[in-house]
Every structure is written in structure tokens, then in C-alpha cells.
Design an enzyme around this catalytic site. Structure first.
Site: not given
Length: 312
Positions: A140, A156-157, A160-162, A179, A245
Site C-alpha cells: 500500500h 497509514e490510510s 495524505g499520500k495521494s 494506492d 535532524r
């Protein structure tokens, strides 16, 4: 899992001419990436014959065949075909005689022709089969080509990946998969990602639905396959977690036994993920070219401490 590819797809990809169209090439499955030139088999030696591979006849093999009598040529060719090889491909636009084609029809073995030289054809088909038949997994995530670097965005679903991928596309980069990403291990150091056919060129945006990236932004905004160079893991920002950092030590994520450089990016309001991904891709390219900003910064700090001690 191990894949197979239909001979029909091989014929189309390699632009092969089929001299036995009566045989259903779609039902024949290729499972081996290696190719065999049946030199020893033409002399009658069949021990350790790799009959499961595509058989390629080049100029040398064809010259030897022509020196045989018609009876011997048919006899040896029929013996090869009795092993139910996937197909026989003649290179350099060599046209086998009709009797050999008849033997192919008799045994259900397609006889194909290419105008490529033998060495060029074998190099190209082996390269292509290595990709098509490589072991793969589905994960995924979102895969984007950013400045030529394959960036796999995970998280995680709903994180904001898409949306990050869409912003990258608007900034001129290319979508490979959204997806579901199919990752193939084509060598000990190379992973290649692509999209399943059903979701290719589509992005799902919560609240809007499915959009067709190729239609909205043009063919230059999508790509079929991409080598995976880096993983970006998006996660909710936590006040209690210590984030890197400086970046002096590389972290890795493993897929199919291969390790890929990985970065964890905390998400909080106001952070432009697309710009961060772009910067990470350019920084990764710099490292491959021999320049590491974190190490240069560390060197300057060490040099500054050294000068301070000398002045004291």
C-alpha cells in the site's frame, strides 16, 4: 510470487512475425527468463536440454541446419519440438522452410521470426523477461518519479499520500502508481515498481473520488514503471518522538531482500509535503553523485571546534 507471461505478449512486445498463426500463442506461458540457443541439440545431444526456455536460432545455428540433409534436418528439428518447447524464434529475418513450419504446427510449437540480430534480440528479451517474471509483492503506497528518482510514499490510510502525489504531479513530476504498488525484484540491487492494470493512471482523493491523471494532466504526467530509489514514510507528528535532524546515518526499508534508503517525515499543519519530497529526491541524487550535505555540515562543525581550541 513467481509470475508467468503469455507468449502473445512476448510476440507483441518484441514485434515478432508468427509463421504458425494457427497455434494459440496466448495459451502458452513463459516462466523462464533465460534463453537457449540449441546448438548442441542440433548435433543430437539432448542431455540437460533446457526445453522450458524460449529457443533462439541465429545465423550460426541456421548455417549448420542448411548443411544437413533434408531428412536429417527434419529429424533433428522434430526431436527438439517433441520436448514441447515454448517456441522457436529465428533471428536476422531468417525464413525457415515450410517443412519446419509444418513440424511446428504438428507439435503445437509456434515458429517465430525477428529481424534483429541474435545478440541484440537475446539481450533485449532477457532484459524484458527479467522485469516481467521477477518475483514481486504488492504494498500500500504511492510511487512517483521525482527528478528521475523513484520515490515510494508510504503511510497509514488517509494521511495524505495521494494528495502529496497530486501536488507533485502539478509541479511537473510523474505518477507511477497510487494506492497499490507492485514491487518486482529484478536484480540483487534493483527494485522496480508499477501499478496494477486496473488502477493504472488513477488517483483516489477522499471527498472527490477517482481522477484520471493521464486525462487531466496529459501523458507526460504518468509513467508505466520506475526503479525505486527511496522510501518516504509519512506519519503523524508526535511531540514525544525524536526525529532525525542531521541525516548522518542512513535508514533502510527492505523489500524482497533488497534495502532501500528510507526517511520518516512527520506530518503537521503547514508542512508542504511535495516540497519536502522534492528536496529529499534531489538530496538523494546528490549523495549518489558523491556529495553528502550532512557530512559536509559535520566536517565544518568539527573544523570550527578545532579552530576554537587552537585560539584558546
Amino acid at each position: 510470487m513467481q509470475q508467468s507471461v503469455s507468449l502473445k505478449k512476448v510476440v507483441e512486445k518484441m514485434n515478432l512475425k508468427n509463421l504458425t498463426p494457427e497455434i494459440d500463442v496466448e495459451s502458452i506461458q513463459i516462466t523462464e527468463t533465460d534463453i537457449n540457443r540449441p546448438a548442441l541439440q542440433l548435433t543430437g545431444f539432448f542431455e540437460h536440454f533446457p526445453y522450458e526456455r524460449i529457443q533462439v536460432v541465429g545465423h550460426v545455428e541456421n548455417t549448420y541446419l542448411q548443411e544437413l540433409s533434408d531428412e536429417r534436418r527434419q529429424e533433428i528439428f522434430e526431436e527438439i519440438l517433441e520436448y514441447k518447447v515454448p517456441c522457436v524464434i529465428f533471428c536476422r529475418n531468417i525464413q525457415p522452410d515450410e517443412k519446419l513450419c509444418e513440424l511446428g504446427r504438428k507439435h503445437g510449437v509456434p515458429i517465430l521470426v525477428t529481424d534483429m540480430t541474435t545478440s541484440s534480440f537475446m539481450a533485449e528479451i532477457i532484459r524484458w523477461l527479467n522485469v516481467e517474471l521477477a518475483p514481486y509483492i504488492s504494498i500500500h503506497g504511492v510511487l512517483v518519479d521525482v527528478y528521475g528518482e523513484g520515490v515510494l510514499i508510504m503511510g497509514e490510510s488517509g494521511i495524505g499520500k495521494s494528495e502529496a502525489a497530486l501536488e507533485l504531479i502539478k509541479r511537473g513530476h510523474r505518477l507511477v502508481a497510487d494506492d497499490v504498488v507492485q514491487i518486482s525484484r529484478v536484480s540483487d540491487v534493483t527494485l522496480v515498481g508499477k501499478s496494477p492494470d486496473i488502477t493504472r493512471h488513477f488517483i483516489e482523493l477522499r471527498g472527490i473520488g477517482i481522477i484520471d491523471v493521464k486525462t487531466l494532466f496529459g501523458v507526460e504526467s504518468v509513467k508505466e514503471t520506475q526503479e525505486i530509489d527511496m522510501v518516504i514514510k509519512l506519519e503523524d507528528w508526535s511531540r514525544d518522538k525524536e526525529y532525525d535532524r542531521l541525516g548522518l546515518e542512513e535508514k533502510y526499508t527492505e523489500f524482497l531482500g533488497n534495502e532501500v534508503v528510507s526517511h520518516s517525515i512527520p506530518i503537521r499543519p503547514g508542512r508542504n509535503i511535495a516540497v519536502i519530497v522534492e528536496s529529499a529526491a534531489v538530496n538523494h541524487r546528490q549523495k549518489k553523485m558523491g556529495y553528502n550535505a550532512a557530512q559536509e555540515f559535520y566536517r565544518r562543525v568539527q573544523a570550527s571546534f578545532g579552530n576554537s581550541e587552537e585560539q584558546q
